[in-house]
Design a protein around this motif. Structure first.
Motif, PDB file in Angstrom:
ATOM      1  N   THR A  30      35.658  -7.019 -29.771  1.00 42.63           N
ATOM      2  CA  THR A  30      36.688  -5.991 -29.928  1.00 42.63           C
ATOM      3  C   THR A  30      37.044  -5.340 -28.599  1.00 42.63           C
ATOM      4  O   THR A  30      38.221  -5.110 -28.299  1.00 42.63           O
ATOM      5  N   LEU A  31      36.047  -5.043 -27.783  1.00 46.78           N
ATOM      6  CA  LEU A  31      36.333  -4.401 -26.500  1.00 46.78           C
ATOM      7  C   LEU A  31      37.147  -5.312 -25.588  1.00 46.78           C
ATOM      8  O   LEU A  31      38.033  -4.838 -24.863  1.00 46.78           O
ATOM      9  N   ASN A  32      36.878  -6.605 -25.604  1.00 47.22           N
ATOM     10  CA  ASN A  32      37.662  -7.511 -24.774  1.00 47.22           C
ATOM     11  C   ASN A  32      39.116  -7.564 -25.232  1.00 47.22           C
ATOM     12  O   ASN A  32      40.042  -7.567 -24.417  1.00 47.22           O
ATOM     13  N   VAL A  33      39.322  -7.605 -26.545  1.00 51.18           N
ATOM     14  CA  VAL A  33      40.700  -7.590 -27.054  1.00 51.18           C
ATOM     15  C   VAL A  33      41.393  -6.288 -26.678  1.00 51.18           C
ATOM     16  O   VAL A  33      42.555  -6.278 -26.241  1.00 51.18           O
ATOM     17  N   MET A  34      40.700  -5.172 -26.818  1.00 53.32           N
ATOM     18  CA  MET A  34      41.296  -3.883 -26.491  1.00 53.32           C
ATOM     19  C   MET A  34      41.586  -3.757 -24.994  1.00 53.32           C
ATOM     20  O   MET A  34      42.597  -3.160 -24.593  1.00 53.32           O
ATOM     21  N   LEU A  35      40.710  -4.330 -24.160  1.00 47.18           N
ATOM     22  CA  LEU A  35      40.967  -4.294 -22.718  1.00 47.18           C
ATOM     23  C   LEU A  35      42.212  -5.076 -22.364  1.00 47.18           C
ATOM     24  O   LEU A  35      43.028  -4.651 -21.523  1.00 47.18           O
ATOM     25  N   VAL A  36      42.382  -6.233 -22.991  1.00 43.20           N
ATOM     26  CA  VAL A  36      43.584  -7.024 -22.727  1.00 43.20           C
ATOM     27  C   VAL A  36      44.831  -6.269 -23.177  1.00 43.20           C
ATOM     28  O   VAL A  36      45.851  -6.223 -22.469  1.00 43.20           O
ATOM     29  N   GLN A  37      44.778  -5.664 -24.351  1.00 43.70           N
ATOM     30  CA  GLN A  37      45.923  -4.909 -24.845  1.00 43.70           C
ATOM     31  C   GLN A  37      46.228  -3.708 -23.942  1.00 43.70           C
ATOM     32  O   GLN A  37      47.386  -3.420 -23.632  1.00 43.70           O
ATOM     33  N   ALA A  38      45.170  -3.009 -23.510  1.00 41.52           N
ATOM     34  CA  ALA A  38      45.390  -1.870 -22.630  1.00 41.52           C
ATOM     35  C   ALA A  38      45.975  -2.314 -21.284  1.00 41.52           C
ATOM     36  O   ALA A  38      46.868  -1.655 -20.724  1.00 41.52           O
ATOM     37  N   GLY A  39      45.484  -3.448 -20.754  1.00 42.34           N
ATOM     38  CA  GLY A  39      46.032  -3.941 -19.493  1.00 42.34           C
ATOM     39  C   GLY A  39      47.486  -4.340 -19.616  1.00 42.34           C
ATOM     40  O   GLY A  39      48.303  -4.062 -18.720  1.00 42.34           O
ATOM     41  N   ALA A  40      47.816  -5.015 -20.715  1.00 41.87           N
ATOM     42  CA  ALA A  40      49.222  -5.401 -20.911  1.00 41.87           C
ATOM     43  C   ALA A  40      50.110  -4.173 -21.078  1.00 41.87           C
ATOM     44  O   ALA A  40      51.239  -4.114 -20.556  1.00 41.87           O
ATOM     45  N   ALA A  41      49.636  -3.140 -21.805  1.00 42.14           N
ATOM     46  CA  ALA A  41      50.426  -1.918 -21.966  1.00 42.14           C
ATOM     47  C   ALA A  41      50.650  -1.221 -20.627  1.00 42.14           C
ATOM     48  O   ALA A  41      51.729  -0.672 -20.361  1.00 42.14           O
ATOM     49  N   ARG A  42      49.656  -1.232 -19.771  1.00 38.83           N
ATOM     50  CA  ARG A  42      49.811  -0.606 -18.458  1.00 38.83           C
ATOM     51  C   ARG A  42      50.869  -1.316 -17.624  1.00 38.83           C
ATOM     52  O   ARG A  42      51.650  -0.683 -16.899  1.00 38.83           O
ATOM     53  N   ARG A  43      50.934  -2.649 -17.740  1.00 43.56           N
ATOM     54  CA  ARG A  43      51.882  -3.401 -16.931  1.00 43.56           C
ATOM     55  C   ARG A  43      53.337  -3.185 -17.364  1.00 43.56           C
ATOM     56  O   ARG A  43      54.255  -3.229 -16.546  1.00 43.56           O
ATOM     57  N   VAL A  44      53.566  -2.973 -18.645  1.00 39.17           N
ATOM     58  CA  VAL A  44      54.949  -2.847 -19.124  1.00 39.17           C
ATOM     59  C   VAL A  44      55.317  -1.395 -19.424  1.00 39.17           C
ATOM     60  O   VAL A  44      56.390  -1.138 -19.975  1.00 39.17           O
ATOM     61  N   LEU A  45      54.439  -0.462 -19.062  1.00 38.69           N
ATOM     62  CA  LEU A  45      54.677   0.940 -19.408  1.00 38.69           C
ATOM     63  C   LEU A  45      55.978   1.461 -18.816  1.00 38.69           C
ATOM     64  O   LEU A  45      56.769   2.138 -19.502  1.00 38.69           O
ATOM     65  N   ALA A  46      56.267   1.112 -17.576  1.00 37.91           N
ATOM     66  CA  ALA A  46      57.442   1.676 -16.904  1.00 37.91           C
ATOM     67  C   ALA A  46      58.734   0.986 -17.326  1.00 37.91           C
ATOM     68  O   ALA A  46      59.782   1.634 -17.456  1.00 37.91           O
ATOM     69  N   ARG A  47      58.711  -0.294 -17.561  1.00 37.32           N
ATOM     70  CA  ARG A  47      59.954  -1.036 -17.794  1.00 37.32           C
ATOM     71  C   ARG A  47      60.241  -1.309 -19.272  1.00 37.32           C
ATOM     72  O   ARG A  47      61.383  -1.667 -19.615  1.00 37.32           O
ATOM     73  N   ASP A  48      59.267  -1.197 -20.164  1.00 35.69           N
ATOM     74  CA  ASP A  48      59.519  -1.537 -21.573  1.00 35.69           C
ATOM     75  C   ASP A  48      58.706  -0.593 -22.468  1.00 35.69           C
ATOM     76  O   ASP A  48      57.641  -0.957 -22.970  1.00 35.69           O
ATOM     77  N   PRO A  49      59.195   0.623 -22.677  1.00 36.39           N
ATOM     78  CA  PRO A  49      58.447   1.571 -23.519  1.00 36.39           C
ATOM     79  C   PRO A  49      58.236   1.081 -24.941  1.00 36.39           C
ATOM     80  O   PRO A  49      57.205   1.377 -25.561  1.00 36.39           O
ATOM     81  N   GLU A  50      59.188   0.342 -25.483  1.00 42.70           N
ATOM     82  CA  GLU A  50      59.054  -0.125 -26.861  1.00 42.70           C
ATOM     83  C   GLU A  50      57.884  -1.101 -26.989  1.00 42.70           C
ATOM     84  O   GLU A  50      57.083  -1.027 -27.919  1.00 42.70           O
ATOM     85  N   GLN A  51      57.795  -2.055 -26.054  1.00 43.32           N
ATOM     86  CA  GLN A  51      56.667  -2.990 -26.087  1.00 43.32           C
ATOM     87  C   GLN A  51      55.346  -2.266 -25.849  1.00 43.32           C
ATOM     88  O   GLN A  51      54.313  -2.605 -26.438  1.00 43.32           O
ATOM     89  N   THR A  52      55.390  -1.254 -24.989  1.00 47.34           N
ATOM     90  CA  THR A  52      54.183  -0.464 -24.754  1.00 47.34           C
ATOM     91  C   THR A  52      53.731   0.212 -26.036  1.00 47.34           C
ATOM     92  O   THR A  52      52.533   0.253 -26.361  1.00 47.34           O
ATOM     93  N   ARG A  53      54.707   0.740 -26.796  1.00 43.20           N
ATOM     94  CA  ARG A  53      54.359   1.389 -28.055  1.00 43.20           C
ATOM     95  C   ARG A  53      53.716   0.384 -29.022  1.00 43.20           C
ATOM     96  O   ARG A  53      52.747   0.705 -29.712  1.00 43.20           O
ATOM     97  N   GLU A  54      54.255  -0.827 -29.065  1.00 47.41           N
ATOM     98  CA  GLU A  54      53.683  -1.846 -29.940  1.00 47.41           C
ATOM     99  C   GLU A  54      52.263  -2.212 -29.509  1.00 47.41           C
ATOM    100  O   GLU A  54      51.368  -2.393 -30.351  1.00 47.41           O
ATOM    101  N   LEU A  55      52.076  -2.343 -28.193  1.00 47.09           N
ATOM    102  CA  LEU A  55      50.733  -2.682 -27.708  1.00 47.09           C
ATOM    103  C   LEU A  55      49.740  -1.569 -28.010  1.00 47.09           C
ATOM    104  O   LEU A  55      48.597  -1.825 -28.411  1.00 47.09           O
TER     105      LEU A  55
END
Length: 428
Positions: free
Chosen positions: A219-244
């Motif tokens: 679970t922690l590995n999955v959550m780390l990947v999701q958190a990392g992906a959300a950090r990368r798209v936070l500035a340019r795609d708020p909607e995808q960030t919300r989904e992540l």
């Protein structure tokens, strides 16, 4: 993927408690009656004291009956009887000292008072107790001490056949040998019991570590990947960030539910049982199963697992044979955990770099029962493994699960790159 049969609903707490509660009534009262009527075993000090009193009474009666033949007064003779009987009272707490005192009293009685037909048997009990209750080193002094005591006793007799001392010496040494052998067997049994108990504790700790590693690590590995992906798209795609972030929250809630399920299972099982024989004072009572969450997941829960890992960038294809729905519960649960750990390793190591990038990895999971074994294959097209890699905790946990069933495990680089893991678990 073929859907497995629905898992029956877990019992409610009231139902589980009622099912685990022992039956009460006239029949159970009758079953408990023999134990209630069984007399309590008296303490060892009471038994030794009673034996000492009995021997003292017999020796004193014999001395009084032979008062005309005693070479000294009755007081020294009775004093030696008290010393011989007192040695029996201490035969468990100080076996060597008690036997030395009894042998000295026996020799003095035979040489200076009058050989008694009763005193040697008190000395025989002391020799047996020396072999049974003394430590190994002190007990080995028994055959050495018995020789001068025996020589002094027969020296005090006016006449005897030569075969009599030899036979008595053989009987005395036989009593010592029986006590010594009994004590060594008890030591071996106690050592084996302690080793078995230690092994049970170690196995239980390893099992808890496996369960928590499989659950929390995945679970922690999955959550780390999701958190990392959300950090990368936070500035340019708020909607995808919300989904992540929504997926991250959902993954965390599922992890808490499953952690609660695992901890509930451990609480129901309670502490390791006492491995002694019978229900002695050190025995631990068998804990009644406590109500807890539902059963642990199995292969039927693979869709939810794959949905979670899909949010971490894994494209998982599952080929689940329909016959896998009839697996034994222990095999079904272990197979699920093995697949879970294999997917966790792919999330951690199959993506390259830090494991939190956007690279997608294709994974194939095949589960097929055949020829009384369950064949389980997990392979991916990730970055593969470096030369001379060393298995980590995840693969070691899989190896432990496989070893419990007597199965086989193969893992390493795949033919076309990536990583390949194959497990076979016996079904019968």
């Amino acid at each position: 993927m073929t859907a497995a049969p629905a898992t029956p609903a877990p019992a409610t707490p009231a139902t589980a408690t009622a099912a685990s509660r022992p039956a009460r009534g006239p029949l159970s009262a009758v079953r408990r009656l023999p134990a209630a009527l069984r007399p309590a075993r008296p303490p060892a000090a009471v038994v030794d004291g009673a034996a000492a009193v009995a021997f003292l009474a017999a020796m004193a009666a014999e001395r009084l009956g032979a008062a005309g033949d005693i070479r000294v007064g009755p007081v020294p003779a009775l004093a030696l009887c008290v010393l011989l009987a007192g040695a029996l009272a201490l035969r468990r707490r100080a076996p060597l000292a008690a036997y030395l005192a009894g042998t000295a009293a026996l020799a003095a009685e035979a040489l200076f008072v009058l050989p008694s037909p009763v005193s040697p048997y008190a000395n025989l009990v002391g020799l047996y107790s020396l072999g049974l209750y003394a430590t190994r080193g002190r007990a080995l002094l028994g055959p050495v001490v018995v020789l001068p005591g025996m020589a002094a006793y027969f020296a005090g007799l006016d006449h005897t056949y030569p075969a009599v001392p030899a036979g008595v010496l053989f009987l005395w040494l036989l009593a010592w040998a029986v006590g010594f052998a009994t004590a060594r067997r008890q030591e071996e049994r106690e050592r084996a019991r302690l080793l078995l108990r230690r092994r049970v504790v170690v196995d239980e700790r390893a099992r808890i570590a496996r369960e928590l590693h499989d659950l929390v690590g995945h679970t922690l590995n999955v959550m780390l990947v999701q958190a990392g992906a959300a950090r990368r798209v936070l500035a340019r795609d708020p909607e995808q960030t919300r989904e992540l972030l929504t997926g991250l929250e959902h993954t965390g809630r599922e992890a808490l539910d499953e952690l609660d399920r695992v901890l509930g299972l451990l609480r129901r099982q309670g502490p390791p049982p006492d491995l002694g024989s019978g229900a002695g004072p050190g025995a631990l009572p068998a804990p009644a199963p406590a109500p807890g969450p539902g059963p642990q997941p199995g292969l039927a829960d693979l869709p939810r697992l794959i949905g979670r890992t899909g949010q971490a960038g894994l494209l998982v294809t599952v080929r689940l044979d329909p016959a896998a729905g009839d697996l034994p519960r222990t095999v079904d649960r272990s197979a699920y955990r093995i697949v879970q750990e294999a997917l966790t390793n792919t999330v951690k190591h199959g993506r390259g770099g830090t494991g939190t990038g956007p690279v997608e990895v294709t994974v194939t999971v095949a589960v097929r029962p055949e020829a009384r074994v369950l064949d389980l294959l997990v392979r991916d097209d990730g970055c593969g493994v470096p030369g001379g890699y060393v298995p980590g905790r995840g693969l070691l946990g899989i190896a432990e699960r496989v070893a419990m069933f007597g199965g086989s495990l193969e893992h390493g680089g795949g033919d076309g790159g990536g990583f390949r893991l194959r497990v076979t678990l016996p079904l019968g």
